[in-house]
Design a protein around this motif. Structure first.
Motif, short mmCIF file in Angstrom:
data_model
loop_
_atom_site.label_atom_id
_atom_site.label_comp_id
_atom_site.label_asym_id
_atom_site.label_seq_id
_atom_site.Cartn_x
_atom_site.Cartn_y
_atom_site.Cartn_z
N SER A 1 0.81 -1.24 0.00
CA SER A 1 0.00 0.00 0.00
C SER A 1 0.84 1.28 0.00
O SER A 1 0.56 2.22 -0.74
N LEU A 2 1.88 1.30 0.85
CA LEU A 2 2.66 2.52 1.00
C LEU A 2 3.56 2.80 -0.20
O LEU A 2 4.20 3.84 -0.28
N TYR A 3 3.62 1.83 -1.13
CA TYR A 3 4.50 1.96 -2.29
C TYR A 3 3.72 2.19 -3.59
O TYR A 3 4.31 2.25 -4.66
N LEU B 1 -1.41 6.83 -4.88
CA LEU B 1 -1.98 7.28 -3.60
C LEU B 1 -2.55 8.70 -3.69
O LEU B 1 -3.60 8.99 -3.14
N PRO C 1 -5.58 3.13 0.99
CA PRO C 1 -5.90 1.76 1.35
C PRO C 1 -5.52 1.44 2.79
O PRO C 1 -4.54 1.98 3.31
N LYS C 2 -6.29 0.58 3.41
CA LYS C 2 -6.02 0.19 4.79
C LYS C 2 -4.74 -0.65 4.83
O LYS C 2 -4.58 -1.58 4.04
N LEU C 3 -3.87 -0.30 5.75
CA LEU C 3 -2.62 -1.05 5.90
C LEU C 3 -2.87 -2.31 6.71
O LEU C 3 -3.50 -2.26 7.76
N GLY D 1 -0.02 -4.45 6.93
CA GLY D 1 1.34 -4.74 7.37
C GLY D 1 1.96 -5.91 6.62
O GLY D 1 1.26 -6.72 6.03
N ASP E 1 13.45 -2.68 0.29
CA ASP E 1 13.65 -1.96 1.55
C ASP E 1 13.83 -2.92 2.73
O ASP E 1 14.14 -2.49 3.84
N TYR E 2 13.62 -4.20 2.48
CA TYR E 2 13.86 -5.20 3.54
C TYR E 2 15.24 -5.84 3.41
O TYR E 2 15.67 -6.57 4.28
N GLN F 1 -3.99 1.34 12.36
CA GLN F 1 -3.02 1.67 11.32
C GLN F 1 -1.64 1.99 11.89
O GLN F 1 -0.63 1.79 11.22
N PRO G 1 1.05 -1.29 11.86
CA PRO G 1 1.94 -1.56 10.72
C PRO G 1 3.02 -0.50 10.53
O PRO G 1 4.13 -0.82 10.08
N VAL H 1 15.76 -0.04 6.49
CA VAL H 1 15.22 1.14 5.79
C VAL H 1 13.89 1.47 6.44
O VAL H 1 12.92 0.73 6.30
N PRO I 1 7.67 5.30 0.67
CA PRO I 1 7.45 6.44 -0.25
C PRO I 1 6.04 7.01 -0.29
O PRO I 1 5.73 7.80 -1.19
N ALA I 2 5.18 6.68 0.69
CA ALA I 2 3.76 7.04 0.58
C ALA I 2 3.49 8.53 0.34
O ALA I 2 2.59 8.88 -0.39
N TYR J 1 -1.02 9.70 6.94
CA TYR J 1 -1.44 8.78 5.86
C TYR J 1 -2.96 8.80 5.70
O TYR J 1 -3.48 8.54 4.62
#
Lengths: 175, 309
Positions: free
Chosen positions: A65-67, A71, A78-80, A82, A116-117, B23, B26, B35, B39-40, B299
């Motif tokens: 979602s964060l990528y 957005l 979107p709901k995260l 994890g 990123d991991y 939220q 996470p 890291v 990039p959100a 977010y």
């Protein structure tokens, strides 16, 4: 060409996917990373099918979602849920697993998220359904079902764990 | 459901609060990666506008915004044109012209964040306005409380100190009550308001409050800088009556009560040194959770296309 895939078609797709992953990786270790949502469920099914023939591979899930690159255009984010990668990504052979491959934007986001991991040795892509119409230069390594669609068609995938049934329906966009 | 601004806790529904707390989880998980950045909010600009001194809240917001890849600018108020006499309204016009996407504001005037929110397209986050509200503090407190009590309903929290002047007490009490947590206030009679929600128990005596058997004790900071009109005779007396002294700490530790504090702590006033090494002291956890909670807020907010441009 039928525009509906039944439970049996999906099972066959998973089987084909499992077989091709297995055959291509006989002599190396690898990990499965399912993309939320539904990609994790496909990965889970591959895992079960592999375990049935005595092969155990680690599995993780990735929340991309964060990528996402859209957005800023969404009315609500979107709901995260994890991510959960219970292994070292550094040096791993990672097979990303998703339900549908369409524009390729999710794959782009997934690769960025995974990097990123850590620094994987190799990243491959396995999809249950390839419906075509790529907008980014990606090609899957493993495909369960090739589905012919029009660019604007809507492909609705339902999987048991998430949606209570196994069914894929293609609806034509009439706008 | 989404909003443009976060101005207080009062206007949030329980569902919205629980969504934000869910939220934050996470986001906190990201902190264990090498890291820590995602990039959100790439390409988005965040402006911090702090008319009151703050190190913790300001840097917490800054870290949160940077971990989301936003560009952060600190509007340096002590050196800005505000000192040169620019009105708030003109400052808002300036901010609007900068086309910033998020404005994080702290001011001693209650309601200023609302004024800014009405007049700009940017998402506005209240980082503390007077004695009114400090919503992100309440969210990080709620998140921390839920980490130790996954089912907070029916648990008890005792908030100790200057309730009257505390936006933290106000916002955190409101949030806890919305989660079904029982809230009580303890402090000098002059600093524990009689008005306000009737379901909040009021105590002026530490021992009586302890008999209520709280699950967590939330110590407010004694605001040394705001003691120009003193509401209690001396710091020594405050500590004697309401501080967690070594004797009181022993009882607290025996009963396994959690300790919270919004920071920065005045050692020897609100609490003794021993508390800081206590295994159920959540103060450091609150700091870490503050970043996660603020990331969740950033977010969640979305600019409203219909608001004034």
């Amino acid at each position: 060409m039928s525009n509906t895939l039944t439970e049996a078609d999906i099972a066959q797709g998973v089987e084909k996917l499992t077989r091709s992953i297995h055959e291509a990786n006989l002599d190396q270790n690898y990990v499965l990373v399912g993309l939320r949502s539904r990609g994790d469920e496909v990965a889970e099914r591959i895992l079960v099918a592999l375990a049935a023939v005595g092969i155990n591979v680690p599995m993780g899930v990735l929340d991309i979602s964060l990528y996402r690159d859209d957005l800023a255009h969404l009315n609500s984010n979107p709901k995260l849920e994890g991510s959960d990668l219970p292994f070292a990504v550094d040096g791993a052979n990672v097979i990303l697993v998703d339900d549908v491959l369409f524009t390729g934007r999710t794959v782009r986001a997934a690769i960025d998220a995974l990097m990123d991991y850590g620094r994987p040795a190799k990243i491959e892509l396995a999809v249950l359904i390839d419906r075509g119409h790529r907008e980014l230069p990606f090609s899957p390594n493993y495909v369960g079902i090739e589905l012919e669609t029009k660019r604007l068609d809507y492909v609705d995938v339902k999987l048991k764990e998430t949606d209570g049934m196994d069914l894929v329906e293609v609806t034509e966009n009439r706008d | 459901m989404t909003r443009k601004d976060l101005l207080d806790i009062e206007s949030l529904s329980r569902r919205e609060i629980e969504h934000l707390l869910d939220q934050a989880g996470p986001f906190k998980e990201l902190f264990t990666r090498s890291v820590k950045k995602v990039p959100a909010l790439k390409g988005k600009s965040v402006l911090t506008l702090f008319y009151e001194p703050s190190t913790r809240t300001l840097s917490s917001f800054e870290v949160a915004a940077k971990r989301l890849s936003a560009d952060v600018t600190n509007f340096d108020v002590p050196h800005s044109s505000v000192v040169k006499g620019e009105s708030v309204r003109d400052t808002i016009a300036t901010l609007q012209a900068m086309r910033t996407d998020y404005i994080i504001v702290r001011n001693k005037m209650a309601g200023l964040p609302l004024v800014i929110a009405r007049e700009t397209k940017a998402c506005v986050i209240n980082a503390g306005d007077g004695a009114h509200a400090h919503p992100t503090q309440a969210l990080l407190d709620g998140f921390t409380f839920r980490e130790v009590f996954p089912k907070p309903e029916g648990k008890k929290i005792l908030i100790v100190g200057d309730i009257l002047h505390s936006r933290v007490a106000r916002s955190t009490s409101t949030l806890m009550r919305k989660l079904g947590v029982e809230v009580a206030w303890l402090g000098p009679g002059s600093l524990v308001p009689k008005y306000g929600p009737e379901d909040i128990r009021r105590f002026t005596n530490f021992d009586e409050a302890m008999q209520w058997a709280p699950d967590s004790i939330y110590l407010l900071r004694v605001q040394m800088e705001r003691q120009d009109a003193p509401y209690f005779p001396s710091l020594r007396e405050y500590t004697k009556l309401y501080g967690v002294t070594r004797e009181r700490f022993k009882r607290i530790a025996d009963q396994g009560i959690y300790i919270m504090h919004p920071g920065p702590v005045n050692r020897g006033v609100e609490l003794c040194d021993d508390v800081m090494n206590y295994s159920r002291c959540l103060i450091d956890q609150q700091v870490e959770n503050g970043i996660a909670a603020r990331m969740a807020v950033l977010y969640w907010l979305k600019p409203d296309e219909n608001s004034p441009s």
